[in-house]
Design an enzyme around this catalytic site. Sequence first.
Site, PDB file in Angstrom:
ATOM      1  N   HIS A 279       0.771  -1.391  -0.245  1.00 39.47           N
ATOM      2  CA  HIS A 279      -0.092  -0.250  -0.028  1.00 39.47           C
ATOM      3  C   HIS A 279       0.941   1.497   0.522  1.00 39.47           C
ATOM      4  O   HIS A 279       0.252   2.614   0.630  1.00 39.47           O
ATOM      5  CB  HIS A 279      -1.090   0.043   1.394  1.00 39.47           C
ATOM      6  N   TYR A 288       0.562  -8.956   4.511  1.00 40.51           N
ATOM      7  CA  TYR A 288       1.051  -9.161   2.523  1.00 40.51           C
ATOM      8  C   TYR A 288       1.975  -9.511   2.597  1.00 40.51           C
ATOM      9  O   TYR A 288       2.504 -10.113   1.442  1.00 40.51           O
ATOM     10  CB  TYR A 288       0.474  -7.097   2.893  1.00 40.51           C
ATOM     11  N   ARG A 343      -3.241  -3.798   9.818  1.00 39.26           N
ATOM     12  CA  ARG A 343      -4.665  -3.563   9.719  1.00 39.26           C
ATOM     13  C   ARG A 343      -5.006  -4.832  10.817  1.00 39.26           C
ATOM     14  O   ARG A 343      -6.106  -4.962  11.852  1.00 39.26           O
ATOM     15  CB  ARG A 343      -5.877  -2.677   8.833  1.00 39.26           C
TER      16      ARG A 343
END
Length: 853
Positions: A279, A288, A343
């Site tokens: 991101h 990720y 998150r």
Amino acid sequence: MQTSRRALLSLFPAATLLAVAQPLQAWAGSPPAGTAADAAADHAVLLGNVVAMFAGTADSNARPEVGAKLAAIDATARARLTALDRAGQGELFRGVPLGTSDTNLTTSFQYLYEIALATRTPGTTASGLRDNVAVQTRVVDGLVRLYDDYYGTQSKGYYGNWFTWEIGISSHVSKILVLLKDRLAQYRPGLTAAYVASMDAYLRNGKDGDVDLDSRFHTGANLADITTNRILQGAVLDDGARIGKAIADQLTVFATVAPYPPRHGVTDGFYADGSFIQHASVAYTGSYGTGLLTRVVQTLKILDGTSYAQDIDGLVDTVRTWVVDGFAPLIFEGWMMDMVKGRAVSRTATGYDSVAAVVEAVVDLSSCASGSDATALKGYVKYLERTSKAVLDPKSFVSPVSIARYAALLADASVPAKDLNPAERNVAFNAMDRTVHRRPGYAFALARSSTRISKYEYMSGENLMPWFQGDGAHHLYLRGQDQTQVFGVDHYTAVSPYRLAGVTAPVENRRTIPELYGTLWYDNPGRGFTSSSESQNTYVYFPRGTNTFSGGASLGAYGAAGLVQADDAAYAAKQAGTLPDDFVVYRNAEATKSWFMFDDEIVVLAAGVGDPAGRPVTTTVDSRIAAPSDAVTLTGELRTGRAWSGPGTAPLAWLRYANRDQGTAVGYVFLDAQHPTVALETVTRSRRLVRASNPDTMVSKQVFSVSVDQAAGARPTSMAYALVPHATETALTSYARGPVTVLANTPRIQAVQHAGLRMVAANVFAPGTHHAGRLSADGPASVILQEAPDGTIRVAVSDPTMERDAVSVTVRGRRMKAVSVDDGVRVGRVRGGTRLDITTRHAHGRSFTATLL
């Protein structure tokens, strides 16, 4: 991310899809050399590899250790078939209504995949699902219905989350097309091509139905997912050009990010220092990054034995480097550190669960490596299995083959269990504003932020109260404890977001995004705020800081890190008048901080701590949680030498927190005159407080905190303290006589001296020359100096701003000559000492070292 770009929905009418579903030979990439028969043979091997990876082989599935996985595959498929039988109107599966929820549509495809998988899994023949044509036909019929009613018609699709349409659905469908290739060819011969054409059309963030390497959506782990899907699609279509193009695109993910400038403008991926970013600005190794590791190892397995494998030559060594330098430092006794999970820290899955995925990847990677590399990887798997405080359940592995390999590896007496980390290690992940400091008894993990790296990540109702997670928040992991009892989702649930360990925060009540706007994002299309817009990313989902100083130096196993705490990008933009009036921003408190990481202690200095707006400010030295029944004791000594009498505010010299049930202790030594506040209370809160979709599970914890509180309107102050893992009261008392001395603690320079280590470390925040002990440095810079008993001096220097072309450091005293220096370091003699001139341009925060005598 969410999306509301409904204007795109009619771009690809369903009636045109089959017409464009021919092999796209004009694409970049090259099919295998040789005849069409050679290519077909390659694709057959590739498809067989995919089936073996997800379903296992007769040999792998015959091992008793794989039995639980096979039983789970079978039980899941039977449960899905029951739900299929009981579906109501508007459902394909019972309880999963379709038509308005992209999540439910993805779930429906997932359920079809889980049924299809059971029909191709060796070892489940006795259950009646293996090679069951009737069951496979039901899966195909389900695909037809979903395509006709909810997916194939483009004007009905692409609502909700962009990930659903470009990655989520395609991942399930692509695997189904492989598993049921023959059945589809016999029963619905045009369906495979139709689905592939639809998947191309749903790549709205791509280009002409393919990957766009210049797209901000097609990066990092997301790009690996997309391209893996396209490899499978190319194989079922017998389209070598598609496979070649997908492999070429995926290989860009595996290249080390070169930030000056980044290729295709992409900052996602692995960096030279082991950092991983997704991101564009989020430290994300533990989520990720783990997904990317899984995908690349799967690519190695998928292409094994095909001529495409030549395109990925050298990839094994690249991924091995990721494991050694990127993942291993972040895993402590089988737990993935929370500060690199974005998150995902608010999810109920644990750090042990995250490491299980890493273990599977390393198991498979070790089978691709050779010699000492293979031995080291296998030894690391054994080490993780033996040191983890949670039993690793291989049933969570994706592949039955991986379970069989794991069982064989553990049984191999010739492979010794060994950590990939040295016993003592300091890692400056400056490219992602993180620092890890490891010793045999503990690991200290520090999260920072800057103009380069986000303060936090909020998205999709996850991580609802993240505001200070990148403001110098730390996690102190202690040997022998079950980390689920002290960190993970329960830590973020029980501990106030304003009192995270290490954080300086204003005393105020902030509201979550859903509370502020009534939705999971700020919706204002007229001002550029749609759910996956760049504005949403910049100001809502993962705002960066406005400070440039964030980083530090490493000298061997020792480290220094510094941070100038500042407001985030949203607050700065609102003050500049570039954000809408109803967009809510929050101002931060101010502080300049340093962390000096030694053997037995981490010394923390803070200066200029306060709030220009006049609010009260709290600096939390530490926060820890424990079960309500745990025997937690607090002892301490006042600066007068008298014993501390209990929780409250007092002029402490030191404090000791001990949890007898966990067998852990932490000491806190106050190196200047402060009146810390100590609290120990039982807190009960719901896990839904931090993530909207969490079960409404109540968590009760003892919450310990020690903080320095400033009243409203107070002048900025400074403070100095040390964290001492596993401290005894005797050791804490000894700090009154050293070994740590604070040399400077101002917003311009912070420095300490450690007598036992003969070390001086400094962070210089302001321009100009500043002095600390034997060191003089022109700032901004981070410097560590250590003198050996024989007079040899080692120096490490970095530029934490990543903006300077050069840094100069002078070691005062006798003139010395260079014994060894890194490239970019020049040594010269000057009056009163020895000068080092370091070229830091485009070094991206890395440390330069020199040895002098």
